[in-house]
Design an enzyme around this catalytic site. Structure first.
Site, PDB file in Angstrom:
ATOM      1  N   GLY A  73      14.836  67.437  13.541  1.00  0.00           N
ATOM      2  CA  GLY A  73      14.334  67.894  14.830  1.00  0.00           C
ATOM      3  C   GLY A  73      15.080  69.129  15.313  1.00  0.00           C
ATOM      4  O   GLY A  73      14.497  70.168  15.515  1.00  0.00           O
ATOM      5  N   LYS A  79      31.321  58.938   7.138  1.00  0.00           N
ATOM      6  CA  LYS A  79      30.393  59.557   6.193  1.00  0.00           C
ATOM      7  C   LYS A  79      29.265  60.305   6.927  1.00  0.00           C
ATOM      8  O   LYS A  79      29.029  61.483   6.684  1.00  0.00           O
ATOM      9  CB  LYS A  79      29.792  58.465   5.288  1.00  0.00           C
ATOM     10  N   THR A  80      28.601  59.610   7.833  1.00  0.00           N
ATOM     11  CA  THR A  80      27.474  60.263   8.518  1.00  0.00           C
ATOM     12  C   THR A  80      27.964  61.332   9.502  1.00  0.00           C
ATOM     13  O   THR A  80      27.295  62.340   9.696  1.00  0.00           O
ATOM     14  CB  THR A  80      26.594  59.233   9.252  1.00  0.00           C
ATOM     15  N   GLY A  89      30.207  63.659  21.123  1.00  0.00           N
ATOM     16  CA  GLY A  89      29.030  63.920  20.276  1.00  0.00           C
ATOM     17  C   GLY A  89      29.393  64.696  19.021  1.00  0.00           C
ATOM     18  O   GLY A  89      30.373  65.427  18.989  1.00  0.00           O
ATOM     19  N   GLY A  92      17.925  61.924  11.366  1.00  0.00           N
ATOM     20  CA  GLY A  92      18.815  62.333  10.286  1.00  0.00           C
ATOM     21  C   GLY A  92      20.286  62.094  10.570  1.00  0.00           C
ATOM     22  O   GLY A  92      21.116  62.176   9.674  1.00  0.00           O
ATOM     23  N   GLY A  99      26.534  65.996  16.908  1.00  0.00           N
ATOM     24  CA  GLY A  99      25.334  66.649  16.382  1.00  0.00           C
ATOM     25  C   GLY A  99      25.320  68.151  16.532  1.00  0.00           C
ATOM     26  O   GLY A  99      24.667  68.846  15.755  1.00  0.00           O
ATOM     27  N   GLU A 100      25.999  68.664  17.528  1.00  0.00           N
ATOM     28  CA  GLU A 100      25.853  70.091  17.819  1.00  0.00           C
ATOM     29  C   GLU A 100      27.141  70.889  17.688  1.00  0.00           C
ATOM     30  O   GLU A 100      27.104  72.083  17.409  1.00  0.00           O
ATOM     31  CB  GLU A 100      25.266  70.264  19.225  1.00  0.00           C
TER      32      GLU A 100
END
Lengths: 156, 760, 330
Positions: free
Chosen positions: B251, B656-657, B724, B479, B726-727
């Site tokens: 996304g 890992k993720t 966070g 993801g 993700g960014e």
């Protein structure tokens, strides 16, 4: 056309791509449509063992051929992808895996790549070789490191 | 009186463990299904006809050839499409209005507002027929004056309105005066182009109406917002709309809003009374889904001769469409990164006859850090000072604007960790001084910064008599590995094996989850999952007490959750045993309510918490990005050859993720730095590279091994200490690459992407 | 994509007959370019003659010591062929520099020769393009033209030929063999592609129903050779500039040189002028620069592609420098 070992038949217009035949007419949705233009590799399948982008082939051209999609792949690289986190959203993954399987066969056959220093030699599968050979498969999540690690692990 | 529930064991190995993805097998065997892959009896296909002019009035639309094409069921245009309701502009109190992407009611107007606006939708029995027929539709336009050139519009820039997450400016002291008198200063202008998300899954919708009830398989990062917007547009109750999105093929902000394709697929299904699939082509994604704004930025820094910042000026101009867009928070990081005595931050905007700009991975900071961190590097160069040293001399103790406390700040530690792993001490400072054979080698560094916030999240955690647990929440998996991380949190909180936890997500029939945006999902869910698990432990203790279990005879404070049950000094029992003795087949714990009142309460609580937290703390993920590039001295080709990113993302739930998330940000950042650029023709506002061969996202060969390291300190103010991930990974990357290129070549590039022509 | 009549040709005679019988027919081989263009509505043939199963997939040695390559050989097979790798490594390098492994597994030699330009305005039916629709104009001039040509262009078209393989074939003096219902003929590669002039839609000297059946390479030279491609990504991108070069140096003097350029012209560009300047000149960086300058002197640039002159100059010089070094080591 044989798909994943099973005989299939469908009456299709000649304009139907191999990818659309699989996804929309045969219900085989493992190969993904990312660009429909050969630019992302998400639709990669194996035809008689060779990796191709199924979006740029017409299904009629594959009459009588053996098509293997992710659904028909059972290869250690799949487990290695999970172990090495060579995936995130999963959308490019079927193409990456089919591509990796085809790539390992190409390498085993001694084929060179643009990363091969001397094209007359039989290249060893370094990480640079893997990266070059897999460059037709885009991953926007950026799982490249894990994918390369997974392939290197399986290639030994 | 409510007693404190039994506590989970604090050192459970499942939290932080590099657990394999729960959906790894589904995704590596082709079993994971995405929005365009759901079949329904009678399914038909839709395709869009997009305008080829930027601003016009439709004076006719010839659909005869399209209708005559075999297999075509209908062609919907502004002349025959049923009326839909206009979606309200984004704004509080209903945060789902944020999903309104544009103010246009598609096919209900004869006006064209951007080059690419859908002016018709064709429905046919096959996708090939729909697409071919779409090419046969002939709109006639009466052109209207259009402003489409961002550069040319800059003189008309106006002050930007703030977005919900970040102010549009700020000031302390008199920065311009301090700049003018600073012993050392830089005053630089940077530009960045438009970017597009290019999730490998193009946007797709499968829409099915049963009477007035609507089911939609949709690739979205905001299923609840999508449901509410669709209910509004089509005038049906929210409860009658179900949106499903178990797997979303990436996304990055591009699937956060209601773009035209979704609305028109639902409309086509409504009109034809058939299930409709609209899978956008890659080109249609570019034409109908917004991208990241281009920007022009000024960064000016003044300092003392020993590198203490006296002035920091960061201003920006970005683009919105007249029909909507995201006011990009370009100066966000500049509020917090440096302890300058005088600060001036100001964001302005221009509005064009173009599609709305939208959020894309780290809106603001991704491009803002490129400019800020390039300028800091240039100042270090002029001072003859190591760029890390300059940053450390200006590392603030409190927020530079307003003096708010940091909830915690480990940027010094991140730099120390990164420098050690990278071998920064070996750097020779002079540009052009490092070589490897014929390659010029450059090392660059930059700070990463992304704010940490939370959305409301409703969850249900259900414990079964067999000791297994089910987490239910309508969150998203695009993801990041969210089902895996949340299962780990449940396993940790209840002391059950990871394998005992199942997760249901991505379906509005579940309790409303948070959007997947702003790097907020993990922490938002963690707060509710923890609370639900605590409730569950309390309920189980109650059951144990009533049924005579040894667990019930001990105080909750003496019990810990481990080994699939509750255990204390006097012994314990598994959940299975407790439930079995109590004759219960399951125990549920709920957090949040999906009733109308519950939703309002949740939103008010959310808004209040956002305001309160903002006054108490500045919270953020931070990091130090280290980059090595090699530059071909003949051709100017740049290759990134080494990377170290040291990050403080608070607690790492899954090593890992989380590593993958950060690497993914860095990869997208390498694209931002070196190759990504949406080409918008300034004559027509038309995107000329709406494809993956002309828009260059990084390929395998562009990406070296990316070493990601974590400082690993929990944030004391966030649930489980989670910030966070993700960014923050994309932030600082543009700066680190640009600084490395400068170090390699002595050329500082002020205009992204750093293509080789800028280095010749 | 428009629907079309599909003819699967079992042999060359059927293929060329089918094409002759259906004006506007297109031969379909690997599909990597044609299917894409059909999907973009740039190509809209009524008849498609599928030649992908024609038995034109072998590599044979010719009497003169060269190779005859079947036109339907896949790019990957050709790149990996032992005779090509050992005798024409520059061709292997050029093939492997193109596209992706999957595309090379599909694309054929004949199809690669007939690749059409990647000019974004050619691909977009909403914009004027003389090549796509003669007489409509050229949106690339005054638009995005960073990737466009600097040599051999005209007022009507500035598009480049996108192939890598063809650049190597140009340097190697390849000859293309074609067949139609009237018979066969041989076309030197240099004469296969046309410059745009006033007719940019006419890209080759082939008749519409002529089929490329093979490509012949003359006997290889012993000189060190190389294909060097410069692009915006490390892989899977079209060339901004590419150089195919072979350089034979004797006693410090250029005894023989072959030089061709990609990414700079509407056709694979044999650098005849540079070769003339170099032959017999000392094998020095100065000569290489003089040769590059001579070749690039007629370059005409646009707003976005001025850098290509300097980039081409530098890439030519660097490639020749590397080859001179390699030659002196050997």
């Amino acid at each position: 056309m044989r798909v994943n070992g099973a005989e299939t038949s469908a009456e299709l217009e000649p304009r139907v791509s191999l990818l659309d035949a699989l996804r929309e007419h045969l219900g085989v949705t493992g190969p993904k449509k990312g660009c429909d233009q050969g630019a992302c590799g998400a639709c990669t399948v194996l035809v008689d063992g060779r990796r191709v982008v199924s979006c740029l082939g017409l299904a009629v051209q594959y009459d009588g051929r053996e098509v293997t999609t992710i659904e028909g792949v059972d290869h250690p690289v799949q487990r290695a992808f999970v172990r090495n986190d060579g995936l995130q959203c999963g959308y490019c993954t079927p193409g990456q895996i089919c591509s990796a399987v085809g790539m390992l066969a190409e390498h085993a056959a001694g084929e060179p790549s643009a990363a091969t220093e001397r094209v007359t030699s039989r290249p060893t599968l370094t990480e640079a070789e893997i990266r070059e050979r897999m460059s037709g498969n885009l991953c926007r999540c950026g799982a490249y490191n894990g994918i390369v690690a997974a392939i290197a692990e399986v290639a030994g | 009186m409510t007693q404190a529930p039994p506590a989970p064991v604090t050192e459970a190995p499942v939290l932080g463990a590099p657990v394999d993805r729960i959906d790894g097998t589904a995704k590596t065997t082709g079993q994971a299904r995405y929005a365009a892959e759901f079949d329904h009896p009678g399914l038909v296909h839709a395709a869009l006809v997009c305008a080829t002019v930027p601003r016009a009035r439709l004076v006719g639309i010839d659909t005869a050839d399209a209708l005559a094409h075999p297999g075509v069921l209908t062609v919907l245009t502004h002349e025959n499409a049923p009326t839909m309701r206009k979606s309200p502009s984004p704004g509080l109190p209903d945060i789902s209005t944020m999903a309104t992407a544009t103010s246009v009611t598609y096919l209900n107007t004869d006006e064209v507002h951007w080059n690419g606006q859908p002016v018709a939708v064709v429905v046919a029995t096959t996708s090939d027929a729909a697409k071919e027929a779409a090419a046969l539709v002939r709109p006639s336009y009466e052109p209207l004056p259009a402003t489409v050139d961002f550069q040319a519009a800059l003189p008309d820039a106006r002050p930007q309105k703030r977005n919900p997450f970040s102010p549009a400016g700020g000031a302390k002291g008199d920065a311009e005066a301090a700049l003018a008198t600073a012993p050392v200063s830089v005053d630089l202008t940077f530009t960045t182009p438009m970017h597009h998300h290019n999730a490998i899954e193009p946007h797709a919708t499968t829409a099915v109406w049963h009477g007035d009830r609507l089911t939609v398989h949709e690739c979205t990062q905001t299923i609840d917002w999508t449901r509410r917007r669709l209910a509004h547009v089509f005038g049906v109750p929210v409860a009658d709309v179900r949106v499903l999105a178990e797997f979303v093929g990436g996304g990055f902000g591009g699937k956060g809003y209601l773009w035209p394709g979704t609305v028109l697929a639902v409309l086509a299904a409504r009109v034809t009374e058939r299930p409709v699939r609209l899978a956008l082509s890659r080109e249609e994604v570019y034409r109908t889904v917004g991208g990241r704004t281009p920007s022009t930025q000024r960064v000016a820094l003044g300092s003392t001769v020993d590198g203490k910042l006296t002035a920091l000026v960061h201003t920006s101009i970005t683009q919105l469409g007249r029909i909507g867009g995201w006011p990009e928070q370009v100066t966000s990081q500049s509020r917090h990164l440096y302890d300058a005595e005088h600060v001036l931050l100001r964001q302005r905007q221009v509005e064009l006859d173009a599609l709305s700009t939208t959020t894309m991975r780290a809106p603001g900071e991704s491009i803002g850090t490129y400019a800020l961190e390039s300028a800091v590097d240039e100042l270090a160069h002029r001072l003859g000072m190591d760029p890390i040293e300059l940053r450390m001399r200006n590392e603030p103790d409190r927020n530079p604007l307003g003096g708010t406390r940091f909830s915690h700040r480990r940027l010094r530690e991140a730099y120390a960790l990164g420098a050690e792993r990278f071998g920064w001490a070996e750097r020779s400072p002079e540009p052009g001084s490092m070589r490897d054979g014929r390659w010029l080698v450059g090392w660059g560094v930059a700070s990463a910064y992304h704010p940490a916030q939370m959305f409301p999240a409703n969850v249900t955690v259900r414990l079964f008599a067999d000791g297994t647990v089910l987490l239910r929440s309508a969150f998203h998996e695009t993801g990041m590995g969210q089902p895996t991380t949340q299962a780990q949190i449940v396993a940790h909180e209840l002391g059950v094996p990871f394998e005992a936890v199942r997760v249901e997500h991505g379906d509005t029939a579940l309790p409303t989850g948070p959007p997947a945006g702003g790097s907020m999902q993990t922490a938002s869910l963690a707060a509710s999952v923890r609370a639900a698990c605590a409730d569950l432990r309390r309920s189980v203790h109650g059951l144990a007490r009533r049924s005579g279990s040894v667990v019930g005879r001990q105080r909750p404070a003496d019990l810990v959750a481990r080994d699939g049950g509750l255990f204390g000094p006097d012994g314990g029992e598994t959940y299975a045993a407790i439930l079995s003795r109590a004759g219960q087949s399951r125990v549920d714990a709920k957090v949040g309510s999906d009733t109308g009142l519950g939703r309002v309460t949740g939103q008010l609580r959310f808004a209040a918490r956002m305001v309160r937290d903002g006054m108490r703390w500045v919270r953020a993920s931070t990091g130090a990005q280290f980059c090595e590039v090699r530059v071909d001295p003949d051709t100017g080709e740049v290759r990134v050859t080494r990377w170290v990113g040291a990050f403080d993302i608070g607690t790492v739930v899954n090593a890992k993720t989380a590593t993958s998330q950060l690497r993914g940000g860095i990869v997208m950042g390498i694209g931002l730095a070196l190759s990504e650029e949406t080409l918008v023709d300034p004559r027509t506002g038309r995107i000329m590279n709406p494809n993956l061969s002309g828009y260059h996202v990084p390929v395998h060969a562009d990406v070296p091994e990316l070493d990601v390291a974590f400082v690993g300190d929990p944030d004391p103010t966030m649930p489980l200490g989670v910030l966070g991930a993700g960014e923050v990974g994309i932030t600082g990357v543009g700066g680190a690459v640009a600084n490395a290129v400068f170090h390699a070549t002595g050329r500082r590039v002020y205009d992204l992407p750093i293509t080789l022509d800028k280095l010749l | 994509m428009k629907d079309f009549a599909y003819v699967a040709a079992p042999d060359v005679a059927t293929a060329v007959r089918a094409a002759a019988d259906a004006p506007g027919a297109r031969f379909l081989a690997g599909g990597t370019n044609l299917v894409d263009l059909m999907r973009q509505h740039v190509e809209r043939p009524d008849t498609v003659v599928d030649i992908s199963r024609l038995p034109l997939t072998s590599v044979e040695e010719t009497k003169s010591g060269g190779l005859r390559i079947g036109a339907l050989m896949r790019n990957s097979d050709l790149a990996a062929h032992p005779l090509v790798r050992t005798r024409y490594p520059m061709l292997t390098q050029a093939l492997l520099a193109g596209a992706s492994a999957q595309l090379r597994n599909m694309a054929t030699v004949g199809g690669n020769l007939l690749q059409r330009t990647r000019c974004p305005y050619f691909y977009d039916r909403a914009t004027p393009c003389h090549k796509r629709e003669p007489g409509t104009g050229c949106a690339a001039v005054g638009g995005f033209n960073r990737s466009h040509a600097i040599l051999g262009t005209s007022a009507s078209c500035v598009a480049t030929h996108p192939s890598d393989m063809c650049v190597a074939l140009a340097a190697l003096d390849a000859v293309v063999e074609v067949e139609d219902v009237r018979g066969t003929r041989r076309i030197p590669l240099a004469d296969l592609h046309r410059l745009p002039g006033d007719t940019p839609h006419l890209e080759t000297t082939l008749a519409p129903d002529e089929l490329i059946t093979s490509v012949e390479l003359p006997a290889p030279a012993a000189a060190p050779s190389r294909y060097r491609k410069v692009r915006d990504r490390a892989s899977f991108a079209f060339a901004l500039v590419s150089v195919a070069a072979a350089l034979e140096v004797t006693d410090g003097t250029v005894a023989a040189v072959r030089l061709a350029l990609g990414g700079v012209a509407p056709k694979p560009w044999r650098a005849v002028e540079a070769e003339r300047v170099l032959t017999g000149a000392p094998a020095t960086e100065e000569s290489f620069r003089a040769a590059a300058d001579a070749e690039l002197a007629p370059a005409v640039t646009l707003d976005g592609n001025e850098f290509k002159v300097e980039l081409a100059r530098r890439t030519i010089v660097a490639t020749l420098r590397d080859l001179a070094r390699e030659g002196s080591r050997a």
